[in-house]
Motif scaffolding. Structure first.
Motif, short mmCIF file in Angstrom:
data_model
loop_
_atom_site.label_atom_id
_atom_site.label_comp_id
_atom_site.label_asym_id
_atom_site.label_seq_id
_atom_site.Cartn_x
_atom_site.Cartn_y
_atom_site.Cartn_z
N GLN A 213 0.83 -1.21 0.00
CA GLN A 213 0.00 0.00 0.00
C GLN A 213 0.87 1.26 0.00
O GLN A 213 0.60 2.22 -0.73
CB GLN A 213 -0.92 0.00 1.22
N GLN B 124 -4.71 -0.70 -2.92
CA GLN B 124 -5.48 0.21 -2.08
C GLN B 124 -6.54 -0.61 -1.37
O GLN B 124 -6.98 -1.65 -1.89
CB GLN B 124 -6.12 1.32 -2.90
N SER C 220 -10.22 -0.72 1.15
CA SER C 220 -11.44 -0.01 1.55
C SER C 220 -12.31 -0.98 2.33
O SER C 220 -12.03 -2.18 2.40
CB SER C 220 -12.19 0.51 0.31
N THR D 267 -3.85 -1.21 -7.78
CA THR D 267 -3.83 0.05 -8.51
C THR D 267 -3.27 -0.22 -9.91
O THR D 267 -2.84 -1.34 -10.21
CB THR D 267 -2.94 1.07 -7.78
#
Length: 212
Positions: A52, A58, A60, A71
């Motif tokens: 990260q 990424q 969430s 990404t």
């Protein structure tokens, strides 16, 4: 018994496994990732933090249902690692085939094309793939382990040695190094013919030695 591992996974290989796993399953848990990679969950946690920080993934969602995504930089990195991984696998596979080149030549020189592998363990399974790719016909596996008998490996049946009565074979290869001489004695008891044992030359090259 736990299978021995010849190569220990490197950090870059673990990175490849984690990125690939996230690509295919965004809601994968750290526990499952740890099992796939072969490390403890706390180490996977550290890998994820590093990935990260480097802008490769990424995350969430909540702690109970965390979602990881690659990404664009992460996808590019995975593509690079995939090419690197398969290049290394191809190099090692080519090297292993070269180490067995004398074996293939010996078999062809004696017109031994229909083969029986005595031993359906890790060594036998890997030898089977090499021999099949070289164009040899594998008649069957023989193995003394009742748990393996009756199963199929690479589409090839595993039989008990005492139940093998076919004459439609050219040679029997003992697919074991540690117990080769012991297996050879068993092969004689069930009247197997043209039995060969793998031996290692000082050059590191494998060759076949016909059992007496």
């Amino acid at each position: 018994m736990e299978q021995e591992r010849f190569f220990e996974p490197t950090a870059i290989y673990r990175e490849y496994l984690i990125l690939r796993a996230i690509l295919h399953q965004e809601h994968i848990s750290q526990k499952k990732l740890a099992k796939m990679v072969g490390v403890v969950p706390s180490m996977v946690h550290n890998y994820l933090i590093t990935l990260q920080e480097n802008g490769l993934i990424q995350k969430s969602g909540s702690k109970r249902k965390m979602k990881y995504q690659l990404t664009e930089a992460g996808k590019t990195r995975l593509q690079y690692l995939t090419v690197l991984y398969f290049s290394e696998v191809a190099r090692l596979y080519k090297q292993s085939k070269e180490n067995f080149r004398k074996v293939f030549d010996d078999l062809r020189s004696t017109n031994s094309h229909r083969l029986v592998l005595y031993g359906a363990g890790v060594i036998g399974q890997n030898l089977a793939w090499l021999l099949i790719e070289e164009g040899f016909n594998l008649v069957c596996f023989l193995d003394d382990d009742p748990k393996k008998q009756g199963k199929e490996i690479a589409g090839i049946r595993v039989l008990p040695p005492e139940q093998f009565h076919s004459q439609e074979y050219d040679a029997v290869l003992i697919a074991s190094f540690k117990h080769a001489d012991e297996i050879f004695q068993k092969a004689k008891l069930v009247n197997l013919k043209n039995v060969y044992i793998f031996r290692l030359k000082t050059s590191g090259e494998m060759h076949l030695e016909r059992g007496d």
